[in-house]
Design a protein around this motif. Structure first.
Motif, mmCIF file in Angstrom:
data_model
loop_
_atom_site.group_PDB
_atom_site.id
_atom_site.type_symbol
_atom_site.label_atom_id
_atom_site.label_comp_id
_atom_site.label_asym_id
_atom_site.label_seq_id
_atom_site.Cartn_x
_atom_site.Cartn_y
_atom_site.Cartn_z
ATOM 1 N N PRO A 30 0.831 -1.210 0.000
ATOM 2 C CA PRO A 30 0.000 0.000 0.000
ATOM 3 C C PRO A 30 0.864 1.258 0.000
ATOM 4 O O PRO A 30 1.969 1.274 0.536
ATOM 5 N N ALA A 31 0.338 2.302 -0.617
ATOM 6 C CA ALA A 31 1.061 3.567 -0.710
ATOM 7 C C ALA A 31 0.533 4.551 0.322
ATOM 8 O O ALA A 31 -0.627 4.468 0.738
ATOM 9 N N PRO A 32 1.374 5.495 0.752
ATOM 10 C CA PRO A 32 0.902 6.499 1.715
ATOM 11 C C PRO A 32 -0.155 7.403 1.103
ATOM 12 O O PRO A 32 -0.121 7.703 -0.085
ATOM 13 N N GLU A 33 -1.114 7.825 1.923
ATOM 14 C CA GLU A 33 -2.184 8.694 1.459
ATOM 15 C C GLU A 33 -1.968 10.105 1.970
ATOM 16 O O GLU A 33 -1.368 10.317 3.018
ATOM 17 N N ARG A 34 -2.476 11.069 1.198
ATOM 18 C CA ARG A 34 -2.423 12.472 1.597
ATOM 19 C C ARG A 34 -3.823 13.037 1.467
ATOM 20 O O ARG A 34 -4.409 13.012 0.387
ATOM 21 N N ASP A 35 -4.352 13.537 2.565
ATOM 22 C CA ASP A 35 -5.751 13.960 2.606
ATOM 23 C C ASP A 35 -6.068 15.053 1.588
ATOM 24 O O ASP A 35 -7.177 15.103 1.049
ATOM 25 N N THR A 36 -5.116 15.948 1.324
ATOM 26 C CA THR A 36 -5.389 17.086 0.444
ATOM 27 C C THR A 36 -5.145 16.790 -1.025
ATOM 28 O O THR A 36 -5.398 17.639 -1.872
ATOM 29 N N SER A 37 -4.666 15.606 -1.356
ATOM 30 C CA SER A 37 -4.372 15.282 -2.751
ATOM 31 C C SER A 37 -5.608 14.711 -3.444
ATOM 32 O O SER A 37 -6.320 13.877 -2.875
ATOM 33 N N PRO A 38 -5.869 15.130 -4.700
ATOM 34 C CA PRO A 38 -6.984 14.536 -5.438
ATOM 35 C C PRO A 38 -6.665 13.139 -5.957
ATOM 36 O O PRO A 38 -7.557 12.430 -6.430
ATOM 37 N N PHE A 39 -5.399 12.744 -5.877
ATOM 38 C CA PHE A 39 -4.985 11.424 -6.343
ATOM 39 C C PHE A 39 -5.196 10.375 -5.262
ATOM 40 O O PHE A 39 -4.943 10.617 -4.072
ATOM 41 N N GLN A 40 -5.634 9.185 -5.692
ATOM 42 C CA GLN A 40 -5.797 8.051 -4.787
ATOM 43 C C GLN A 40 -4.639 7.087 -5.015
ATOM 44 O O GLN A 40 -4.410 6.635 -6.139
ATOM 45 N N PRO A 41 -3.876 6.754 -3.969
ATOM 46 C CA PRO A 41 -2.700 5.896 -4.152
ATOM 47 C C PRO A 41 -3.081 4.478 -4.538
ATOM 48 O O PRO A 41 -4.119 3.955 -4.122
ATOM 49 N N LEU A 42 -2.207 3.859 -5.323
ATOM 50 C CA LEU A 42 -2.396 2.478 -5.758
ATOM 51 C C LEU A 42 -1.403 1.534 -5.086
ATOM 52 O O LEU A 42 -1.785 0.551 -4.473
ATOM 53 N N TYR A 43 -0.116 1.829 -5.207
ATOM 54 C CA TYR A 43 0.893 0.975 -4.570
ATOM 55 C C TYR A 43 2.217 1.717 -4.474
ATOM 56 O O TYR A 43 2.458 2.714 -5.172
ATOM 57 N N LEU A 44 3.087 1.210 -3.615
ATOM 58 C CA LEU A 44 4.443 1.723 -3.454
ATOM 59 C C LEU A 44 5.379 0.542 -3.253
ATOM 60 O O LEU A 44 5.173 -0.277 -2.349
ATOM 61 N N THR A 45 6.398 0.431 -4.110
ATOM 62 C CA THR A 45 7.446 -0.564 -3.937
ATOM 63 C C THR A 45 8.773 0.179 -3.766
ATOM 64 O O THR A 45 8.800 1.403 -3.656
ATOM 65 N N ASP A 46 9.876 -0.556 -3.772
ATOM 66 C CA ASP A 46 11.174 0.107 -3.625
ATOM 67 C C ASP A 46 11.609 0.816 -4.894
ATOM 68 O O ASP A 46 12.605 1.548 -4.886
ATOM 69 N N ARG A 47 10.844 0.655 -5.997
ATOM 70 C CA ARG A 47 11.208 1.292 -7.263
ATOM 71 C C ARG A 47 10.049 2.021 -7.941
ATOM 72 O O ARG A 47 10.279 2.758 -8.906
ATOM 73 N N GLU A 48 8.802 1.826 -7.481
ATOM 74 C CA GLU A 48 7.654 2.435 -8.156
ATOM 75 C C GLU A 48 6.616 2.958 -7.159
ATOM 76 O O GLU A 48 6.415 2.376 -6.093
ATOM 77 N N TYR A 49 5.966 4.027 -7.579
ATOM 78 C CA TYR A 49 4.799 4.548 -6.882
ATOM 79 C C TYR A 49 3.762 4.879 -7.942
ATOM 80 O O TYR A 49 4.082 5.428 -8.999
ATOM 81 N N ALA A 50 2.496 4.561 -7.680
ATOM 82 C CA ALA A 50 1.428 4.877 -8.628
ATOM 83 C C ALA A 50 0.203 5.374 -7.874
ATOM 84 O O ALA A 50 -0.110 4.895 -6.777
#
Length: 213
Positions: free
Chosen positions: A109-129
């Protein structure tokens, strides 16, 4: 004293994204690649999660006034035209890409930010989406940590933007905003991202030096 990584003022060739075995390819076969940018961010092999955290924890006031004004206008128009209403968003007009994630990405799981319109998908050691959807398009922001022989610590960051326009209206909208993205959005974004990372790295070095005393 640190020197900020030079900023590239043109997008990268599409092959630097499409030619790499990123996990994002597995869930975005029906999306178009809009842009690929080299970010003014360099670090070591283990620095990517810290970079993502630094990027997400910043204050929007870090951005230049022109950038903030443009987005204020964008959100005002969205409210006026109804493009950002919930009925056009994720889980309503379009299904979230979370539904497409393979099991071994759901475990990142990726970190979330309350003020961002983007919804996180995943976080690895090389990618974030992360993803966003409205009346005009379904979009994906993809950050990647790339081996880079020119970087002092061996890695640099790239940002790719993927879109699936919503019909003719979406196509026209994406074409209309492209000049503004290139003239205002991307230059301001790249400078701010670079400053946030330099600040985070500087704080990290201070923490390490204080522990060694």
């Amino acid at each position: 004293m640190t020197t900020q990584t030079p900023i590239r003022n043109r997008p990268l060739p599409s092959g630097v994204y499409s030619g790499r075995p990123w996990r994002i390819h597995e869930i975005t076969e029906d999306f178009d690649l809009e842009d690929v940018w080299a970010l003014p961010v360099q670090g070591g092999a283990d620095d990517f999660p810290r970079f993502v955290e630094a990027l997400m924890s910043g204050d929007d006031r870090d951005f230049p006034a022109a950038y903030r004004f443009l987005f204020a206008v964008r959100w005002a128009l969205g409210r006026m035209l109804g493009t950002d209403e919930d009925e056009h968003g994720l889980g309503r007009r379009v299904a979230s890409l979370r539904d497409r994630l393979p099991d071994n990405l759901r475990d990142h799981p990726a970190p979330e930010r309350d003020t961002s319109p983007f919804q996180p998908l995943y976080l690895t050691d090389r990618e974030y989406a992360a993803e966003i959807a409205n009346r005009t398009m379904h979009g994906v922001l993809h950050l990647a940590w790339v081996e880079d022989a020119t970087a002092p610590d061996g890695y640099s960051a790239q940002m790719s933007v993927l879109v699936r326009p919503n019909g003719l209206f979406g196509d026209v909208y994406m074409r209309f905003i492209k000049p503004f993205r290139y003239l205002v959005v991307y230059p301001a974004l790249l400078r701010t991202v670079g400053r946030r990372w330099e600040t985070a790295r500087g704080m990290g070095r201070c923490d390490v030096s204080s522990l060694s005393r």
